[in-house]
Design a protein around this motif. Structure first.
Motif, PDB file in Angstrom:
ATOM      1  N   THR A   1       8.211  -4.182 -19.148  1.00 49.44           N
ATOM      2  CA  THR A   1       8.248  -3.379 -20.374  1.00 49.44           C
ATOM      3  C   THR A   1       6.847  -3.073 -20.895  1.00 49.44           C
ATOM      4  OG1 THR A   1       9.064  -3.240 -22.646  1.00 49.44           O
ATOM      5  CG2 THR A   1       8.468  -5.426 -21.868  1.00 49.44           C
ATOM      6  N   HIS A   2       6.721  -1.925 -21.564  1.00 52.93           N
ATOM      7  CA  HIS A   2       5.487  -1.567 -22.249  1.00 52.93           C
ATOM      8  C   HIS A   2       5.491  -2.060 -23.692  1.00 52.93           C
ATOM      9  CE1 HIS A   2       4.807   1.740 -19.258  1.00 52.93           C
ATOM     10  NE2 HIS A   2       3.606   1.255 -19.417  1.00 52.93           N
ATOM     11  N   ASP A   3       6.672  -2.422 -24.170  1.00 49.44           N
ATOM     12  CA  ASP A   3       6.881  -2.610 -25.600  1.00 49.44           C
ATOM     13  C   ASP A   3       6.766  -4.099 -25.944  1.00 49.44           C
ATOM     14  OD1 ASP A   3       7.964  -2.883 -28.134  1.00 49.44           O
ATOM     15  OD2 ASP A   3       9.505  -1.361 -27.813  1.00 49.44           O
TER      16      ASP A   3
ATOM     17  N   TYR B   1       0.846  -1.200   0.000  1.00 48.08           N
ATOM     18  CA  TYR B   1       0.000   0.000   0.000  1.00 48.08           C
ATOM     19  C   TYR B   1       0.870   1.235   0.000  1.00 48.08           C
ATOM     20  CZ  TYR B   1      -3.511  -3.372   1.438  1.00 48.08           C
ATOM     21  OH  TYR B   1      -4.334  -4.461   1.476  1.00 48.08           O
ATOM     22  N   PHE B   2       0.448   2.237  -0.743  1.00 50.23           N
ATOM     23  CA  PHE B   2       1.005   3.592  -0.621  1.00 50.23           C
ATOM     24  C   PHE B   2      -0.144   4.442  -0.126  1.00 50.23           C
ATOM     25  CE2 PHE B   2       3.723   1.796  -4.035  1.00 50.23           C
ATOM     26  CZ  PHE B   2       4.951   1.927  -3.400  1.00 50.23           C
ATOM     27  N   GLY B   3      -0.174   4.759   1.154  1.00 52.92           N
ATOM     28  CA  GLY B   3      -1.338   5.439   1.713  1.00 52.92           C
ATOM     29  C   GLY B   3      -2.553   4.540   1.519  1.00 52.92           C
TER      30      GLY B   3
ATOM     31  N   ALA C   1      -3.750   0.663  -3.080  1.00 49.44           N
ATOM     32  CA  ALA C   1      -3.223  -0.696  -3.050  1.00 49.44           C
ATOM     33  C   ALA C   1      -2.453  -0.921  -4.353  1.00 49.44           C
ATOM     34  CB  ALA C   1      -4.355  -1.703  -2.909  1.00 49.44           C
ATOM     35  N   ALA C   2      -1.121  -0.731  -4.311  1.00 50.46           N
ATOM     36  CA  ALA C   2      -0.322  -0.905  -5.526  1.00 50.46           C
ATOM     37  C   ALA C   2      -0.237  -2.388  -5.890  1.00 50.46           C
ATOM     38  CB  ALA C   2       1.064  -0.311  -5.330  1.00 50.46           C
ATOM     39  N   LEU C   3      -0.121  -3.256  -4.880  1.00 54.90           N
ATOM     40  CA  LEU C   3      -0.199  -4.704  -5.098  1.00 54.90           C
ATOM     41  C   LEU C   3      -1.313  -5.241  -4.224  1.00 54.90           C
ATOM     42  CD1 LEU C   3       3.543  -5.865  -5.142  1.00 54.90           C
ATOM     43  CD2 LEU C   3       2.033  -5.378  -7.082  1.00 54.90           C
TER      44      LEU C   3
ATOM     45  N   GLY D   1       1.494  -4.644 -18.655  1.00 52.47           N
ATOM     46  CA  GLY D   1       0.294  -4.151 -17.997  1.00 52.47           C
ATOM     47  C   GLY D   1       0.221  -2.643 -18.076  1.00 52.47           C
ATOM     48  N   PRO D   2      -0.983  -2.079 -17.879  1.00 49.06           N
ATOM     49  CA  PRO D   2      -1.165  -0.629 -18.016  1.00 49.06           C
ATOM     50  C   PRO D   2      -0.318   0.172 -17.030  1.00 49.06           C
ATOM     51  CG  PRO D   2      -3.284  -1.765 -17.712  1.00 49.06           C
ATOM     52  CD  PRO D   2      -2.212  -2.775 -17.525  1.00 49.06           C
ATOM     53  N   SER D   3      -0.129   1.438 -17.344  1.00 51.88           N
ATOM     54  CA  SER D   3       0.613   2.330 -16.459  1.00 51.88           C
ATOM     55  C   SER D   3      -0.114   2.436 -15.119  1.00 51.88           C
ATOM     56  CB  SER D   3       0.689   3.702 -17.128  1.00 51.88           C
ATOM     57  OG  SER D   3       1.506   4.546 -16.375  1.00 51.88           O
ATOM     58  N   GLY D   4       0.655   2.347 -14.041  1.00 59.68           N
ATOM     59  CA  GLY D   4       0.061   2.445 -12.708  1.00 59.68           C
ATOM     60  C   GLY D   4      -0.529   1.138 -12.204  1.00 59.68           C
ATOM     61  N   SER D   5      -0.362   0.050 -12.952  1.00 61.74           N
ATOM     62  CA  SER D   5      -0.978  -1.215 -12.548  1.00 61.74           C
ATOM     63  C   SER D   5      -0.190  -1.912 -11.436  1.00 61.74           C
ATOM     64  CB  SER D   5      -1.110  -2.147 -13.756  1.00 61.74           C
ATOM     65  OG  SER D   5       0.159  -2.392 -14.322  1.00 61.74           O
ATOM     66  N   GLY D   6       1.076  -1.506 -11.224  1.00 66.08           N
ATOM     67  CA  GLY D   6       1.854  -2.093 -10.128  1.00 66.08           C
ATOM     68  C   GLY D   6       3.094  -2.860 -10.553  1.00 66.08           C
ATOM     69  N   LYS D   7       3.550  -2.688 -11.809  1.00 61.33           N
ATOM     70  CA  LYS D   7       4.688  -3.457 -12.313  1.00 61.33           C
ATOM     71  C   LYS D   7       5.978  -3.138 -11.566  1.00 61.33           C
ATOM     72  CE  LYS D   7       4.175  -1.743 -16.433  1.00 61.33           C
ATOM     73  NZ  LYS D   7       2.990  -0.891 -16.199  1.00 61.33           N
ATOM     74  N   SER D   8       6.274  -1.815 -11.443  1.00 57.68           N
ATOM     75  CA  SER D   8       7.526  -1.438 -10.775  1.00 57.68           C
ATOM     76  C   SER D   8       7.473  -1.810  -9.307  1.00 57.68           C
ATOM     77  CB  SER D   8       7.775   0.064 -10.922  1.00 57.68           C
ATOM     78  OG  SER D   8       7.959   0.376 -12.282  1.00 57.68           O
TER      79      SER D   8
HETATM   80  N1  LIG Z   1       6.424   5.820  -3.874  1.00 56.78           N
HETATM   81  C1  LIG Z   1       5.110   5.868  -4.103  1.00 56.78           C
HETATM   82  N2  LIG Z   1       4.294   6.648  -3.371  1.00 56.78           N
HETATM   83  C2  LIG Z   1       2.976   6.682  -3.579  1.00 56.78           C
HETATM   84  N3  LIG Z   1       2.339   5.961  -4.516  1.00 56.78           N
HETATM   85  C3  LIG Z   1       3.084   5.174  -5.300  1.00 56.78           C
HETATM   86  C4  LIG Z   1       4.498   5.086  -5.146  1.00 56.78           C
HETATM   87  N4  LIG Z   1       4.975   4.221  -6.054  1.00 56.78           N
HETATM   88  C5  LIG Z   1       3.905   3.786  -6.751  1.00 56.78           C
HETATM   89  N5  LIG Z   1       2.771   4.364  -6.308  1.00 56.78           N
HETATM   90  C6  LIG Z   1       1.403   4.092  -6.823  1.00 56.78           C
HETATM   91  O1  LIG Z   1       1.225   2.684  -6.885  1.00 56.78           O
HETATM   92  C7  LIG Z   1       0.560   2.301  -8.083  1.00 56.78           C
HETATM   93  C8  LIG Z   1       1.443   1.341  -8.858  1.00 56.78           C
HETATM   94  O2  LIG Z   1       2.601   2.058  -9.296  1.00 56.78           O
HETATM   95  P1  LIG Z   1       3.768   1.391 -10.126  1.00 56.78           P
HETATM   96  O3  LIG Z   1       4.878   2.378 -10.188  1.00 56.78           O
HETATM   97  O4  LIG Z   1       4.068   0.057  -9.582  1.00 56.78           O
HETATM   98  O5  LIG Z   1       3.069   1.243 -11.557  1.00 56.78           O
HETATM   99  P2  LIG Z   1       3.706   0.727 -12.942  1.00 56.78           P
HETATM  100  O6  LIG Z   1       2.855  -0.397 -13.385  1.00 56.78           O
HETATM  101  O7  LIG Z   1       5.142   0.502 -12.800  1.00 56.78           O
HETATM  102  O8  LIG Z   1       3.407   1.984 -13.884  1.00 56.78           O
HETATM  103  P3  LIG Z   1       4.291   2.551 -15.114  1.00 56.78           P
HETATM  104  O9  LIG Z   1       4.008   1.654 -16.268  1.00 56.78           O
HETATM  105  O10 LIG Z   1       3.699   3.904 -15.348  1.00 56.78           O
HETATM  106  O11 LIG Z   1       5.718   2.592 -14.704  1.00 56.78           O
HETATM  107  C9  LIG Z   1       0.229   3.590  -8.805  1.00 56.78           C
HETATM  108  O12 LIG Z   1      -1.081   3.950  -8.469  1.00 56.78           O
HETATM  109  C10 LIG Z   1       1.222   4.574  -8.247  1.00 56.78           C
HETATM  110  O13 LIG Z   1       0.697   5.884  -8.277  1.00 56.78           O
END
Ligand SMILES: Nc1ncnc2c1ncn2[C@@H]1O[C@H](COP(=O)(O)OP(=O)(O)OP(=O)(O)O)[C@@H](O)[C@H]1O
Ligand SMILES: [Mg+2]
Lengths: 238, 174
Positions: A207-209, A22-24, A27-29, A46-53
């Motif tokens: 990767t997005h690609d 969780y970030f606040g 729920a990132a995962l 997966g889409p941007s913001g889906s939780g990959k990183s």
């Molecule tokens: N350090 C952080 N503080 C607050 N929220 C975060 C933080 N890191 C990620 N998030 C949130 O967690 C969710 C998942 O983020 P994450 O970076 O894992 O996405 P992603 O799939 O890697 O996206 P992208 O393709 O844009 O890199 C998003 O809603 C993001 O805003």
């Protein structure tokens, strides 16, 4: 210790079960499962913001979990003391990110040699291994330049050499080609996956690609903090 | 591709026998589908009828495979015209996939799942082509890259459609 098993009955290199982060209130995962075998190259899409990183950072033990477990080679990462965990990270893991992972004050060869130097390898030997890896990634000609003096594509190959030099068993790559044009990106992927296959290293590749993902053995898709294994899905239908 | 015009083009460097033409074609263009002998001879008789080639000599023993063909001036013009005319872009897959998606929506089936399965199948083929490309020569690379770019475009369409399924469902009245 008994761990999660693959179909063949041998333990996977890394197995993550029901990860929560969780970030606040975000729920990132949200119950993400993931597994990778030795030598396997797995693309994470997966889409941007889906939780990959977030997934990648949790798998590598860089981020603390709010729930679930990550088992690597018989160890539960979250149960290890911090010093043990960073030691394991240095000895077994390699990292390639999209930007800014090289130390600007060091030359390229010093950057590549850095992890060996930190592990106590003498300078001459560390730099000679570093040079070999740079040659393999076709950037030995910039060995004495600083990262700021070389092109983006060369910088990324230097970063790949740096990730490979210490002989990692698992490489984490987050958008490794994100800053490169498609030709340079493909060449970097060819070199990264080629080197990983030759050394038996496994690769988690965010990767997005899809052209980059096509260098993998298998793909998973992250959606809303969960992992869908679409490869398994189609295998089940044929 | 136009097999006839391609065979015609291969004659520009000099007269050749039918079997020689087939061998040359397969070597350069037949990566996935080598020509049948029958295809070569029916194509060559059509070109002959249309005055684009002429028979330049016949080996002893006769039979169609013994004929040696030479390109005519009309043939050269035909090759030039083909090479200077753009191909019609063919959105062949989209029309089938679009029909499947709409039908799934209309019949209350899993349209998102259908798109996921298709995407995985596309990526599986992309993986195969990528492997072939990395172990092949330049000709393999160029042929594979063309297919890869097309598959990539299809995948973009699949992803875009997946993100618009709700709206599409409303618009088709599902
Ligand atoms: N350090 C952080 N503080 C607050 N929220 C975060 C933080 N890191 C990620 N998030 C949130 O967690 C969710 C998942 O983020 P994450 O970076 O894992 O996405 P992603 O799939 O890697 O996206 P992208 O393709 O844009 O890199 C998003 O809603 C993001 O805003
Ligand atoms: Mg990310």
């Amino acid at each position: 210790m008994s761990g999660a098993n693959t179909a063949e009955g041998t333990e996977a290199l890394l197995t993550a079960t029901r990860l929560r982060k969780y970030f606040g209130s975000t729920a990132a995962l949200n119950g993400a499962d993931f597994t990778i075998d030795s030598g396997e190259v797995v693309a994470v899409m997966g889409p941007s913001g889906s939780g990959k990183s977030t997934l990648l950072h949790c798998l590598a033990g860089i981020l603390d979990l709010d729930g679930g477990t990550v088992r690597y080679d018989g160890h539960e990462l979250s149960a290890l003391p911090d010093t043990e965990r960073s030691r394991l990270r240095r000895s077994d893991f390699g990292f390639v990110f999209q930007f800014g992972q090289l130390v600007p004050e060091l030359t390229c060869v010093e950057n590549v040699a850095l992890s060996l130097r930190l592990a106590g390898v003498a300078r001459r030997r560390a730099e000679s291994s570093a040079t070999e890896w740079m040659a393999r990634l076709e950037v030995d000609d910039v060995r004495d330049k600083r990262p700021g003096q070389v092109s983006g594509g060369q910088r990324q190959r230097v970063a790949i050499a740096r990730a490979l030099v210490a002989g990692p068993r698992l490489i984490f790559a987050d958008e490794p080609t994100g800053a490169l044009d498609s030709l340079n990106g493909e060449r970097a992927m060819e070199l990264l996956t080629g080197a990983a296959r030759d050394t038996g290293a496994a690769v988690v590749l965010v990767t997005h690609d899809v052209r980059v993902a096509a260098y993998s053995d298998r793909e998973v898709v992250v959606r809303d903090g969960q992992v869908l294994d679409t490869t398994a899905r189609i295998a089940g239908t044929t | 591709m136009s097999i006839g015009t391609t065979l015609l083009g291969l004659l520009e460097s000099g007269p050749r026998h039918g079997y020689d033409l087939k061998r040359l074609f397969d070597e350069r263009f037949g990566h996935d589908r080598p020509l049948h002998y029958g295809q070569v001879y029916s194509t060559m008789s059509r070109l002959l009828r249309n005055g684009l080639v002429e028979v330049d000599g016949v080996e002893s023993g006769s039979g169609p495979e013994r004929k040696r063909y030479a390109i005519t001036d009309a043939g050269v013009t035909d090759v030039s015209r083909w090479l200077s005319t753009a191909e019609k872009p063919e959105p062949y897959l989209q029309s089938t996939l679009y029909a499947k998606v709409v039908l799934a929506l209309l019949t209350g089936r899993d349209a998102a799942g259908l798109l996921d399965v298709q995407r995985a199948e596309h990526l599986r083929l992309m993986r195969e082509l990528t492997r072939r490309k990395t172990s092949g020569d330049l000709a393999d690379q160029l042929v594979c890259d063309h297919a890869l770019f097309h598959l990539e475009a299809d995948i973009r369409w699949l992803e875009l459609t997946a993100s618009r399924l709700g709206r599409l469902a409303r618009e088709v009245g599902a």
